[in-house]
Design an enzyme around this catalytic site. Structure first.
Site, mmCIF file in Angstrom:
data_model
loop_
_atom_site.group_PDB
_atom_site.id
_atom_site.type_symbol
_atom_site.label_atom_id
_atom_site.label_comp_id
_atom_site.label_asym_id
_atom_site.label_seq_id
_atom_site.Cartn_x
_atom_site.Cartn_y
_atom_site.Cartn_z
ATOM 1 N N ASP A 7 8.756 -0.582 -24.058
ATOM 2 C CA ASP A 7 7.670 -0.137 -23.172
ATOM 3 C C ASP A 7 7.105 1.210 -23.614
ATOM 4 O O ASP A 7 7.745 1.966 -24.344
ATOM 5 C CB ASP A 7 8.212 -0.042 -21.733
ATOM 6 C CG ASP A 7 7.088 -0.052 -20.705
ATOM 7 O OD1 ASP A 7 5.970 -0.507 -21.029
ATOM 8 O OD2 ASP A 7 7.326 0.412 -19.571
ATOM 9 N N ASN A 13 2.428 -10.067 -17.712
ATOM 10 C CA ASN A 13 1.478 -9.311 -18.548
ATOM 11 C C ASN A 13 0.123 -10.002 -18.712
ATOM 12 O O ASN A 13 -0.837 -9.384 -19.180
ATOM 13 C CB ASN A 13 2.076 -8.993 -19.927
ATOM 14 C CG ASN A 13 3.144 -7.909 -19.906
ATOM 15 O OD1 ASN A 13 4.097 -7.940 -20.689
ATOM 16 N ND2 ASN A 13 3.009 -6.917 -19.023
HETATM 17 C C1 IPE Z 1 7.741 -4.724 -19.440
HETATM 18 O O1 IPE Z 1 6.810 -3.715 -19.480
HETATM 19 C C2 IPE Z 1 7.276 -5.870 -20.297
HETATM 20 C C3 IPE Z 1 7.337 -5.663 -21.748
HETATM 21 C C4 IPE Z 1 7.785 -4.591 -22.348
HETATM 22 C C5 IPE Z 1 6.890 -6.762 -22.546
HETATM 23 P P1 IPE Z 1 5.663 -3.596 -18.390
HETATM 24 O O2 IPE Z 1 4.814 -2.454 -18.802
HETATM 25 O O3 IPE Z 1 4.979 -4.902 -18.233
HETATM 26 O O4 IPE Z 1 6.469 -3.279 -17.067
HETATM 27 P P2 IPE Z 1 5.990 -2.630 -15.695
HETATM 28 O O5 IPE Z 1 4.725 -3.317 -15.292
HETATM 29 O O6 IPE Z 1 5.757 -1.173 -15.953
HETATM 30 O O7 IPE Z 1 7.118 -2.852 -14.750
HETATM 31 C C1 IPE Z 2 4.713 -2.355 -23.602
HETATM 32 O O1 IPE Z 2 3.842 -1.277 -23.555
HETATM 33 C C2 IPE Z 2 4.129 -3.547 -24.321
HETATM 34 C C3 IPE Z 2 3.785 -4.670 -23.446
HETATM 35 C C4 IPE Z 2 4.017 -4.745 -22.179
HETATM 36 C C5 IPE Z 2 3.130 -5.799 -24.080
HETATM 37 P P1 IPE Z 2 2.786 -1.115 -22.398
HETATM 38 O O2 IPE Z 2 1.505 -1.761 -22.825
HETATM 39 O O3 IPE Z 2 3.306 -1.593 -21.104
HETATM 40 O O4 IPE Z 2 2.608 0.453 -22.377
HETATM 41 P P2 IPE Z 2 2.565 1.380 -21.099
HETATM 42 O O5 IPE Z 2 3.802 1.110 -20.308
HETATM 43 O O6 IPE Z 2 1.312 1.005 -20.345
HETATM 44 O O7 IPE Z 2 2.515 2.750 -21.642
HETATM 45 MG MG MG Z 3 4.432 -0.728 -19.664
#
Ligand code: IPE
Ligand code: IPE
Ligand code: MG
Length: 255
Positions: A31, A79
């Site tokens: 993340d 997502n």
């Molecule tokens: C978790 O991250 C999913 C992945 C890393 C693929 P998210 O960014 O989707 O999680 P939340 O929404 O902050 O809980």
């Molecule tokens: C994790 O990074 C990757 C996916 C969930 C695909 P994020 O896109 O959630 O990045 P942040 O949490 O918004 O910084």
């Molecule tokens: Mg995230």
């Protein structure tokens, strides 16, 4: 960091952490890609692009350390709520990754496995997944498990559905359902227990990842965002894991 100091750090770690004390299965919530990019005035997708380099480094290091399995959370079932443009980019990146990394996957002896729903993925991505699955199926090394369109609740519901169908068909007695029978119907049925779960980006939550599997996993959370998570950080997590006291609800052996 110079190659010299990196090599010395690695030697230290390998000396400190014998194979038996290393986690057999590491799961990672990758993340913080968007935040990493935004803090540098870059579009979020640049964070995803940069994150691929971390994936490469992690799979290489896991193979070197003879970790049995590493599961990477690539896309959650939630997502899809993101803007279409970002979702499309993630699909493109996944396809590119599978094409470009195939050689490295083979060179490192990694065995690909993909968990999650297939029915919502674009055919082009599925094609590249299947090609890499087939090509790497006989590899002896670390299992590289990509969780794509994966959600823990959905996975458990799917297992419950399968059991219900088997019971309705008369091939199973509902009274006999136990934990092992549920575990047998999860995507992870052939994988070792998740020993260590790492989350980058600093959030203190599980976000629907491997809900069943992490009941006794050790958690290791860092404020670092995924694109800046280094080999040394990964090694530090494994080292800390090796020093943790795991009790699984029992008492310390020495007590
Ligand atoms: C978790 O991250 C999913 C992945 C890393 C693929 P998210 O960014 O989707 O999680 P939340 O929404 O902050 O809980
Ligand atoms: C994790 O990074 C990757 C996916 C969930 C695909 P994020 O896109 O959630 O990045 P942040 O949490 O918004 O910084
Ligand atoms: Mg995230």
């Amino acid at each position: 960091m110079t190659d010299q100091s990196r090599a010395e750090g690695d030697i230290d770690l390998l000396a400190d952490v014998p194979l038996a004390d290393r986690p057999q299965h590491i799961a990672i919530i990758m993340d913080g890609n968007g935040r990493w990019a935004q803090s540098r005035d870059l579009p979020r997708i640049e964070g995803h692009r940069q994150g691929v380099s971390t994936v490469r480094m992690i799979s290489e290091t896991a193979a070197e350390l003879q970790i049995e399995a590493i599961t990477l959370y690539c896309l959650s079932s939630e997502n899809w709520k993101r803007p279409q443009e970002e979702v499309d980019f993630l699909m493109h990146l996944l396809e590119q990754y599978l094409i470009e990394e195939r050689r490295t996957i083979m060179d490192q002896g990694l065995r690909l496995k993909v968990i999650g729903r297939r029915d919502r993925l674009p055919p082009r991505v599925l094609e590249e997944i299947d090609r890499t699955l087939e090509m790497s199926a006989g590899n002896p090394g670390t299992q590289l498990v990509l969780a794509i369109d994966y959600g823990g609740r959905g996975e458990i519901a799917r297992a419950a559905r399968q059991l219900a169908c088997e019971a309705a068909a008369g091939s199973l007695n509902p009274e006999s359902i136990d934990e092992a029978m549920i575990a047998e119907r999860l995507y992870t049925k052939d994988l070792p227990e998740v020993d260590l779960m790492i989350r980058t980006g600093g959030d203190l939550r599980v976000s629907n990842f491997l809900l069943w599997q992490i009941s006794y996993s050790e958690l290791w959370i860092t404020e670092l965002c995924w694109p800046e998570f280094s080999r040394d950080d990964f090694l530090a997590a494994i080292r800390e894991f090796s020093l943790r006291q795991r009790r699984f609800g029992g008492l310390d052996i020495n007590e």
